[in-house]
Enzyme design. Structure first.
Site, mmCIF file in Angstrom:
data_model
loop_
_atom_site.group_PDB
_atom_site.id
_atom_site.type_symbol
_atom_site.label_atom_id
_atom_site.label_comp_id
_atom_site.label_asym_id
_atom_site.label_seq_id
_atom_site.Cartn_x
_atom_site.Cartn_y
_atom_site.Cartn_z
ATOM 1 N N LYS A 42 71.212 94.177 17.123
ATOM 2 C CA LYS A 42 71.980 95.063 16.634
ATOM 3 C C LYS A 42 73.367 94.333 16.241
ATOM 4 C CE LYS A 42 70.384 98.788 19.667
ATOM 5 N NZ LYS A 42 70.792 99.537 20.868
ATOM 6 N N GLY A 43 73.626 93.466 17.037
ATOM 7 C CA GLY A 43 75.011 92.672 16.762
ATOM 8 C C GLY A 43 75.574 92.390 15.387
ATOM 9 N N GLU A 97 74.185 86.339 11.872
ATOM 10 C CA GLU A 97 74.249 86.599 13.224
ATOM 11 C C GLU A 97 75.540 86.990 13.708
ATOM 12 O OE1 GLU A 97 72.856 87.614 16.057
ATOM 13 O OE2 GLU A 97 72.102 86.025 17.115
ATOM 14 N N ASP A 98 75.898 87.793 14.710
ATOM 15 C CA ASP A 98 77.181 88.129 15.377
ATOM 16 C C ASP A 98 77.672 86.842 15.830
ATOM 17 O OD1 ASP A 98 75.346 88.010 17.631
ATOM 18 O OD2 ASP A 98 75.939 90.194 18.271
ATOM 19 N N ASP A 101 75.720 81.412 20.603
ATOM 20 C CA ASP A 101 76.374 81.079 21.858
ATOM 21 C C ASP A 101 75.660 79.788 22.476
ATOM 22 O OD1 ASP A 101 77.725 81.661 24.345
ATOM 23 O OD2 ASP A 101 76.049 82.929 25.171
ATOM 24 N N LYS A 129 80.357 79.703 19.782
ATOM 25 C CA LYS A 129 80.982 79.215 20.961
ATOM 26 C C LYS A 129 80.167 77.744 21.110
ATOM 27 C CE LYS A 129 80.851 83.168 23.412
ATOM 28 N NZ LYS A 129 80.662 83.980 24.652
ATOM 29 N N PHE A 150 84.106 86.238 26.954
ATOM 30 C CA PHE A 150 82.859 87.292 26.507
ATOM 31 C C PHE A 150 83.862 88.236 25.533
ATOM 32 C CE2 PHE A 150 80.487 91.047 26.504
ATOM 33 C CZ PHE A 150 79.185 90.627 26.377
#
Ligand code: 5GP
Length: 178
Positions: A42-43, A97-98, A101, A129, A150
């Protein structure tokens, strides 16, 4: 909700300005290619909406769901639901994408999508990141590189909360250490 943030890292204005720049790059690169934007739920839903509002060339949109995070830790196993995607044969796909990582989620999704005969496949991620990466994956369109912390807001959640914050910030550790 803002009181749960240690600090705001990106204001709504900063994000909006950067998203416009990314859309301008995409407008140039995908002219005449009718790109298909696939948002990772959902991000990415707020980023996808803001990005596509600023894309001025003909394009199409779809969503895919994937999950690997529980709380603030990646679970390491990725599942992706591709059932509702259109035929990808010969399509120029931009995966939205949000945050990138470890890269495990997107590398799994990229493998699945490129096996469907896409003409091209690029990643557009609001946040990155790089210090956390466990794969070779890089985003062609990246909003902001951030250190290992985070973050929540602008679609990014902690246990489904904070997605509706218009800015992005670092969550106070005591919130997830409770
Ligand atoms: P990866 O597979 O690249 O390790 O993780 C990607 C997914 O993990 C992202 O789509 C996002 O849902 C989640 N994630 C990674 N880092 C963060 C973070 O700092 N904050 C939040 N809220 N989610 C994150």
């Amino acid at each position: 909700m803002l009181q749960d943030l240690l600090m705001i890292t990106h204001t709504e204005e900063q994000i909006t300005a950067r998203v416009r720049e990314l859309a301008a790059e995409i407008n140039r690169d995908y002219e005449g290619k009718n790109p298909l934007f696939i948002g990772v739920l959902k991000g990415a839903y707020i980023f996808m909406a803001e990005l596509c509002k600023n894309v001025t060339i003909p394009c199409e949109m779809a969503f895919i769901s994937a999950s690997s995070y529980k709380g603030t830790q990646t679970s390491g196993t990725v599942s992706a639901n591709t059932d509702k995607l259109p035929d990808l044969t010969g399509r120029h796909v931009v995966l939205v994408e949000d945050i990138l990582d470890t890269g495990l989620t997107l590398s799994h999704i990229c493998k699945v999508l490129s096996s469907c005969g896409t003409a091209s496949l690029e990643i557009c991620s609001l946040m990155d990141k790089p210090s956390r990466r466990k794969t070779e994956l890089t985003g062609k369109y990246v909003g902001f590189e951030i250190p290992d912390a985070f973050i929540v807001g602008y679609g990014l959640d902690y246990n489904e909360k904070y997605r509706n914050l218009p800015c992005v910030g670092i969550l106070k550790p005591e919130i997830y250490e409770k």
